[in-house]
Design an enzyme around this catalytic site. Structure first.
Site, PDB file in Angstrom:
ATOM      1  N   TYR A  18       0.837  -1.206   0.000  1.00 47.40           N
ATOM      2  CA  TYR A  18       0.000   0.000   0.000  1.00 47.40           C
ATOM      3  C   TYR A  18       0.872   1.257   0.000  1.00 47.40           C
ATOM      4  O   TYR A  18       0.674   2.166  -0.822  1.00 47.40           O
ATOM      5  CB  TYR A  18      -0.905  -0.044   1.233  1.00 47.40           C
ATOM      6  N   ASP A  42     -11.674   8.447   5.102  1.00 44.47           N
ATOM      7  CA  ASP A  42     -10.422   9.198   5.089  1.00 44.47           C
ATOM      8  C   ASP A  42     -10.692  10.664   4.796  1.00 44.47           C
ATOM      9  O   ASP A  42     -11.004  11.005   3.664  1.00 44.47           O
ATOM     10  CB  ASP A  42      -9.480   8.602   4.043  1.00 44.47           C
TER      11      ASP A  42
END
Length: 129
Positions: A18, A42
């Site tokens: 990631y 997020d």
């Protein structure tokens, strides 16, 4: 106990991937790390993104900038959960920004991300550099 150890190793690898993809990957490659129906919040408090198209659009905001580099600061993996902090630098034109969010990811048994919550405050943590 071997299964838990295998999942821990898988999760560690996914977190590393990631971070690498935030620097050198595509939005589609990052979306591939997520399970079907996964959620991304997020930062915490933002509307949930729950479809692949929403994930690709979201990560495109980072991956399509002129410069974007993520550096892992630390990570902790226990059970099906990873918590990690990283530094993200982005630049578009003359504007450079940095942030150091702490992400909380929960994984399924296949090592795919089921949920991601990013702990940071846009008002105080996003810095222009």
């Amino acid at each position: 106990m071997a299964e838990a150890t295998d999942l821990t190793a898988t999760i560690n690898g996914v977190v590393d991937t990631y971070i690498n993809l935030l620097t050198d990957g595509t939005p589609e490659q990052i979306a591939d790390l997520y399970a079907d129906g996964a959620s991304v919040e997020d930062p915490i408090g933002a509307p949930l993104r729950t479809t692949r198209a929403e994930l690709v659009e979201f990560y495109g905001l980072i991956c399509n900038l002129e410069e974007h580099k993520a550096t892992l600061k630390w990570k902790k993996v226990v059970g099906d959960t990873a918590v990690f902090e990283f530094h993200l630098f982005t630049k578009a034109g003359d504007a450079g920004f940095e942030i150091q969010p702490v992400d909380i990811m929960v994984f399924n048994q296949d090592g795919k991300i089921k949920s991601m919550r990013a702990v940071w405050d846009p008002a105080t943590d996003l810095k222009q550099v």
